[in-house]
Write an enzyme that holds these catalytic residues in place. Structure first.
Site, PDB file in Angstrom:
ATOM      1  N   SER A 127       0.840  -1.198   0.000  1.00 61.03           N
ATOM      2  CA  SER A 127       0.000   0.000   0.000  1.00 61.03           C
ATOM      3  C   SER A 127       0.871   1.242   0.000  1.00 61.03           C
ATOM      4  O   SER A 127       1.961   1.264   0.600  1.00 61.03           O
ATOM      5  CB  SER A 127      -0.850  -0.021   1.267  1.00 61.03           C
ATOM      6  OG  SER A 127      -1.507   1.215   1.448  1.00 61.03           O
ATOM      7  N   TYR A 151      -1.383  -0.642  10.673  1.00 64.93           N
ATOM      8  CA  TYR A 151      -1.703  -1.239   9.368  1.00 64.93           C
ATOM      9  C   TYR A 151      -0.537  -1.022   8.397  1.00 64.93           C
ATOM     10  O   TYR A 151      -0.047  -1.960   7.760  1.00 64.93           O
ATOM     11  CB  TYR A 151      -2.998  -0.632   8.801  1.00 64.93           C
ATOM     12  CG  TYR A 151      -3.201  -0.978   7.345  1.00 64.93           C
ATOM     13  CD1 TYR A 151      -3.472  -2.283   6.962  1.00 64.93           C
ATOM     14  CD2 TYR A 151      -3.084   0.001   6.351  1.00 64.93           C
ATOM     15  CE1 TYR A 151      -3.630  -2.612   5.610  1.00 64.93           C
ATOM     16  CE2 TYR A 151      -3.242  -0.317   5.013  1.00 64.93           C
ATOM     17  CZ  TYR A 151      -3.512  -1.615   4.645  1.00 64.93           C
ATOM     18  OH  TYR A 151      -3.652  -1.936   3.315  1.00 64.93           O
ATOM     19  N   LYS A 155       2.270  -3.758   6.625  1.00 69.95           N
ATOM     20  CA  LYS A 155       2.588  -3.911   5.201  1.00 69.95           C
ATOM     21  C   LYS A 155       4.101  -3.795   4.974  1.00 69.95           C
ATOM     22  O   LYS A 155       4.688  -4.544   4.201  1.00 69.95           O
ATOM     23  CB  LYS A 155       1.848  -2.849   4.375  1.00 69.95           C
ATOM     24  CG  LYS A 155       0.350  -3.081   4.307  1.00 69.95           C
ATOM     25  CD  LYS A 155       0.036  -4.298   3.463  1.00 69.95           C
ATOM     26  CE  LYS A 155      -1.422  -4.678   3.512  1.00 69.95           C
ATOM     27  NZ  LYS A 155      -1.726  -5.942   2.842  1.00 69.95           N
TER      28      LYS A 155
HETATM   29  P1  NAD Z   1     -10.991  -6.871   1.317  1.00 71.11           P
HETATM   30  O1  NAD Z   1     -11.227  -6.866   2.786  1.00 71.11           O
HETATM   31  O2  NAD Z   1     -12.171  -6.690   0.424  1.00 71.11           O
HETATM   32  O3  NAD Z   1     -10.250  -8.225   0.885  1.00 71.11           O
HETATM   33  C1  NAD Z   1      -9.440  -8.965   1.764  1.00 71.11           C
HETATM   34  C2  NAD Z   1      -9.927 -10.391   1.695  1.00 71.11           C
HETATM   35  O4  NAD Z   1      -9.120 -11.196   2.546  1.00 71.11           O
HETATM   36  C3  NAD Z   1     -11.374 -10.540   2.186  1.00 71.11           C
HETATM   37  O5  NAD Z   1     -12.093 -11.310   1.248  1.00 71.11           O
HETATM   38  C4  NAD Z   1     -11.245 -11.269   3.517  1.00 71.11           C
HETATM   39  O6  NAD Z   1     -12.365 -12.091   3.775  1.00 71.11           O
HETATM   40  C5  NAD Z   1      -9.959 -12.056   3.291  1.00 71.11           C
HETATM   41  N1  NAD Z   1      -9.221 -12.388   4.511  1.00 71.11           N
HETATM   42  C6  NAD Z   1      -8.888 -11.570   5.542  1.00 71.11           C
HETATM   43  N2  NAD Z   1      -8.179 -12.240   6.475  1.00 71.11           N
HETATM   44  C7  NAD Z   1      -8.035 -13.514   6.004  1.00 71.11           C
HETATM   45  C8  NAD Z   1      -7.394 -14.669   6.499  1.00 71.11           C
HETATM   46  N3  NAD Z   1      -6.763 -14.660   7.692  1.00 71.11           N
HETATM   47  N4  NAD Z   1      -7.415 -15.801   5.763  1.00 71.11           N
HETATM   48  C9  NAD Z   1      -8.059 -15.825   4.551  1.00 71.11           C
HETATM   49  N5  NAD Z   1      -8.712 -14.747   4.050  1.00 71.11           N
HETATM   50  C10 NAD Z   1      -8.687 -13.609   4.752  1.00 71.11           C
HETATM   51  O7  NAD Z   1      -9.872  -5.790   1.010  1.00 71.11           O
HETATM   52  P2  NAD Z   1      -9.310  -5.259  -0.380  1.00 71.11           P
HETATM   53  O8  NAD Z   1      -9.624  -3.832  -0.464  1.00 71.11           O
HETATM   54  O9  NAD Z   1      -9.698  -6.160  -1.473  1.00 71.11           O
HETATM   55  O10 NAD Z   1      -7.759  -5.379  -0.097  1.00 71.11           O
HETATM   56  C11 NAD Z   1      -6.990  -6.493  -0.536  1.00 71.11           C
HETATM   57  C12 NAD Z   1      -5.556  -6.300  -0.099  1.00 71.11           C
HETATM   58  O11 NAD Z   1      -5.072  -5.096  -0.648  1.00 71.11           O
HETATM   59  C13 NAD Z   1      -5.373  -6.184   1.420  1.00 71.11           C
HETATM   60  O12 NAD Z   1      -4.186  -6.870   1.767  1.00 71.11           O
HETATM   61  C14 NAD Z   1      -5.228  -4.700   1.637  1.00 71.11           C
HETATM   62  O13 NAD Z   1      -4.452  -4.411   2.774  1.00 71.11           O
HETATM   63  C15 NAD Z   1      -4.521  -4.273   0.371  1.00 71.11           C
HETATM   64  N6  NAD Z   1      -4.751  -2.869   0.019  1.00 71.11           N
HETATM   65  C16 NAD Z   1      -6.019  -2.388  -0.082  1.00 71.11           C
HETATM   66  C17 NAD Z   1      -6.226  -1.057  -0.390  1.00 71.11           C
HETATM   67  C18 NAD Z   1      -7.612  -0.472  -0.442  1.00 71.11           C
HETATM   68  O14 NAD Z   1      -7.758   0.744  -0.307  1.00 71.11           O
HETATM   69  N7  NAD Z   1      -8.667  -1.254  -0.649  1.00 71.11           N
HETATM   70  C19 NAD Z   1      -5.131  -0.213  -0.621  1.00 71.11           C
HETATM   71  C20 NAD Z   1      -3.851  -0.745  -0.526  1.00 71.11           C
HETATM   72  C21 NAD Z   1      -3.665  -2.081  -0.198  1.00 71.11           C
HETATM   73  C1  WQD Z   2      -9.656   9.813   0.849  1.00 69.02           C
HETATM   74  C2  WQD Z   2      -9.892  11.303   1.059  1.00 69.02           C
HETATM   75  C3  WQD Z   2     -10.227  11.897   3.339  1.00 69.02           C
HETATM   76  C4  WQD Z   2     -14.055   9.827   3.889  1.00 69.02           C
HETATM   77  C5  WQD Z   2      -7.037   4.824   3.014  1.00 69.02           C
HETATM   78  C6  WQD Z   2      -5.978   4.152   3.833  1.00 69.02           C
HETATM   79  C7  WQD Z   2      -4.848   3.707   2.942  1.00 69.02           C
HETATM   80  C8  WQD Z   2      -5.347   2.877   1.759  1.00 69.02           C
HETATM   81  C9  WQD Z   2      -6.494   3.523   1.053  1.00 69.02           C
HETATM   82  C10 WQD Z   2      -5.183   0.533   2.267  1.00 69.02           C
HETATM   83  C11 WQD Z   2      -9.162  11.870   2.262  1.00 69.02           C
HETATM   84  C12 WQD Z   2     -11.471  12.171   2.535  1.00 69.02           C
HETATM   85  C13 WQD Z   2     -12.891  10.329   3.354  1.00 69.02           C
HETATM   86  C14 WQD Z   2     -15.103  10.742   4.236  1.00 69.02           C
HETATM   87  C15 WQD Z   2     -13.727  12.556   3.436  1.00 69.02           C
HETATM   88  N1  WQD Z   2      -5.851   1.600   2.164  1.00 69.02           N
HETATM   89  N2  WQD Z   2     -12.724  11.662   3.134  1.00 69.02           N
HETATM   90  N3  WQD Z   2     -14.893  12.073   3.989  1.00 69.02           N
HETATM   91  O1  WQD Z   2      -7.305   7.858   3.810  1.00 69.02           O
HETATM   92  O2  WQD Z   2      -6.421   8.246   1.468  1.00 69.02           O
HETATM   93  O3  WQD Z   2      -6.472   5.968   2.379  1.00 69.02           O
HETATM   94  O4  WQD Z   2      -7.502   3.925   1.996  1.00 69.02           O
HETATM   95  O5  WQD Z   2      -3.999   0.355   2.112  1.00 69.02           O
HETATM   96  O6  WQD Z   2      -3.991   2.986   3.743  1.00 69.02           O
HETATM   97  O7  WQD Z   2      -5.491   5.077   4.791  1.00 69.02           O
HETATM   98  O8  WQD Z   2      -8.597   7.037   1.777  1.00 69.02           O
HETATM   99  O9  WQD Z   2     -10.925   7.040   1.070  1.00 69.02           O
HETATM  100  O10 WQD Z   2     -10.411   7.194   3.539  1.00 69.02           O
HETATM  101  O11 WQD Z   2      -9.923   9.138   2.070  1.00 69.02           O
HETATM  102  O12 WQD Z   2     -13.612  13.762   3.259  1.00 69.02           O
HETATM  103  O13 WQD Z   2     -16.162  10.356   4.745  1.00 69.02           O
HETATM  104  O14 WQD Z   2     -11.292  11.494   1.318  1.00 69.02           O
HETATM  105  O15 WQD Z   2     -10.036  12.862   4.326  1.00 69.02           O
HETATM  106  O16 WQD Z   2      -8.780  13.178   1.928  1.00 69.02           O
HETATM  107  P1  WQD Z   2      -7.146   7.385   2.431  1.00 69.02           P
HETATM  108  P2  WQD Z   2     -10.037   7.538   2.144  1.00 69.02           P
END
Ligand code: NAD
Ligand code: WQD
Length: 339
Positions: A127, A151, A155
């Site tokens: 991330s 978190y 990562k």
């Molecule tokens: P998500 O929660 O939709 O997907 C994660 C999946 O993993 C879910 O289906 C959950 O049921 C499964 N899971 C969790 N713990 C588990 C375990 N112990 N064993 C087996 N399955 C398990 O989230 P996402 O948004 O699809 O994110 C996927 C990956 O990408 C995550 O590792 C997250 O940290 C990373 N990521 C997400 C974002 C984002 O903003 N969505 C940004 C950067 C990185």
């Molecule tokens: C985006 C913008 C908020 C909600 C998070 C995690 C990051 C990554 C992605 C996993 C910001 C604003 C939000 C609301 C708002 N995940 N906002 N009102 O914080 O950039 O990133 O998700 O790896 O680790 O921190 O994403 O969608 O929460 O916010 O004004 O109700 O929207 O302040 O500027 P963020 P976000």
């Protein structure tokens, strides 16, 4: 099956979209998910999108070494894409142990099982949060890493562990993909993101306001040093991200070693720009009020995605209007997610 790819967390938001892209590229996804943040109903939706059978899926935990050993013994897995994990920043501050257990311990168990099975190609969901508050945007992969919460630290710990593993013995092919802000949904409207409870993230919140489930959006801060005073992020369409995984997988299958890449668009959009684009895409008003800044938020950041372009030939093709239109198609057709 030499094209079988084990997709941990494959029933989740990014994982399910990546299963679509994998199938379209001729790979066969094998999902492992414990459904702690997903619904098994996604499998039938994936079948509808592909027009074929549902992907094979195992209901289980990535921390279960005996299960992983069985999976690798019973299936000829060519590579693993590791999405399974917990991702809510606030929860990670409140309950760091479960974040380190699932995200770090889960990755260690997986890597050890892969090593034992002789499967050495791994794509890991990292991330942009590993950068913390960056000195500059766009952020290149060489920027310092200083995550600001458990978190993000979980990562980075996994990134460092996998880097050490790669350097410790020949044969590993590992890609660490640092996603910026994934949003949107598959253009069919059949799969998408449905957070449990009140959404933390902007796009799901805006979608729920537009569909009438929430009365208004609170914009977290209107006094940032950005053009309109609201926070700026690099929103990337989840199908672009999914295609980025396929490109990274192909590259890893062909090249040994460690690759660390940003997956973003290289463009920042403010909260108000997202809201306006969503109103345009949905034809619905999104009432909003400006509230205080959210603790821990960075004012603005976006990716330098040039390394992914140079290495993988990948770049994001979809813009903010596509992200909003596809989110809206999913949200309006499935206001209660998969329920
Ligand atoms: P998500 O929660 O939709 O997907 C994660 C999946 O993993 C879910 O289906 C959950 O049921 C499964 N899971 C969790 N713990 C588990 C375990 N112990 N064993 C087996 N399955 C398990 O989230 P996402 O948004 O699809 O994110 C996927 C990956 O990408 C995550 O590792 C997250 O940290 C990373 N990521 C997400 C974002 C984002 O903003 N969505 C940004 C950067 C990185
Ligand atoms: C985006 C913008 C908020 C909600 C998070 C995690 C990051 C990554 C992605 C996993 C910001 C604003 C939000 C609301 C708002 N995940 N906002 N009102 O914080 O950039 O990133 O998700 O790896 O680790 O921190 O994403 O969608 O929460 O916010 O004004 O109700 O929207 O302040 O500027 P963020 P976000």
């Amino acid at each position: 099956m030499k094209n079988c790819v084990l997709v941990t967390g494959g029933a989740g938001y990014i994982g399910s979209h990546t299963c679509v892209a994998l199938a379209a590229a001729g790979f066969e996804p094998l999902i492992l998910d414990n459904y702690c943040n997903a619904s098994p109903k996604v499998l039938e939706r994936l079948a509808r999108i592909s027009g074929g059978p549902a992907p094979r899926a195992i209901d289980g935990d990535v921390r279960d070494r005996a299960l992983l050993d069985r999976v690798f013994a019973e299936h000829s897995v060519a590579a693993v894409i590791h999405f399974a994990g917990l991702k809510a920043v606030g929860d990670s501050v409140a309950d760091p142990l479960s974040y380190y257990d699932t995200n770090v311990h889960g990755s260690l168990v997986l890597a050890a099982a892969m090593r034992a099975a002789g499967v050495r190609t791994l794509i890991f969901s990292s991330s942009a949060t590993v950068y913390g508050e960056p000195d500059h945007s766009p952020i290149p992969e060489s920027a310092p890493t200083r995550p600001a919460n458990p978190y993000g630290r979980s990562k980075l710990m996994v990134e460092e562990t996998l880097g050490d593993l790669c350097r410790s013995e020949a044969g590993w092919r590992i890609a660490l993909l640092r996603y910026f802000n994934p949003v949107g949904a598959h253009e069919s409207g059949l799969i998408g993101e449905h957070p449990q409870g009140k959404p933390n993230n902007l796009m799901p919140f805006v979608s729920q306001v537009a569909v009438g489930q929430r009365t208004q959006l609170t914009v977290h801060g209107g006094d940032y040093p950005t053009p309109d005073g609201t926070g700026v992020r690099d929103y990337v369409h989840v199908m672009d991200l999914a295609e980025g995984h396929v490109a990274a997988l192909r590259h890893a299958l062909a090249h040994e070693g460690l690759l660390t890449l940003n997956l973003g668009t290289g463009r920042g959009a403010s909260v108000l720009e997202v809201v306006t684009a969503f109103e345009r895409a949905s034809g619905k008003p999104v009432p909003r009020t400006i509230g205080p800044r959210r603790p821990g938020d960075v004012p603005a950041y976006w990716a330098d995605p040039s390394a992914a372009r140079a290495t993988l030939g990948w770049e994001a093709r979809r813009g903010l209007d596509d992200m909003c239109a596809d989110s809206w198609r999913w949200q309006s057709a499935n206001p209660n997610g998969y329920a």
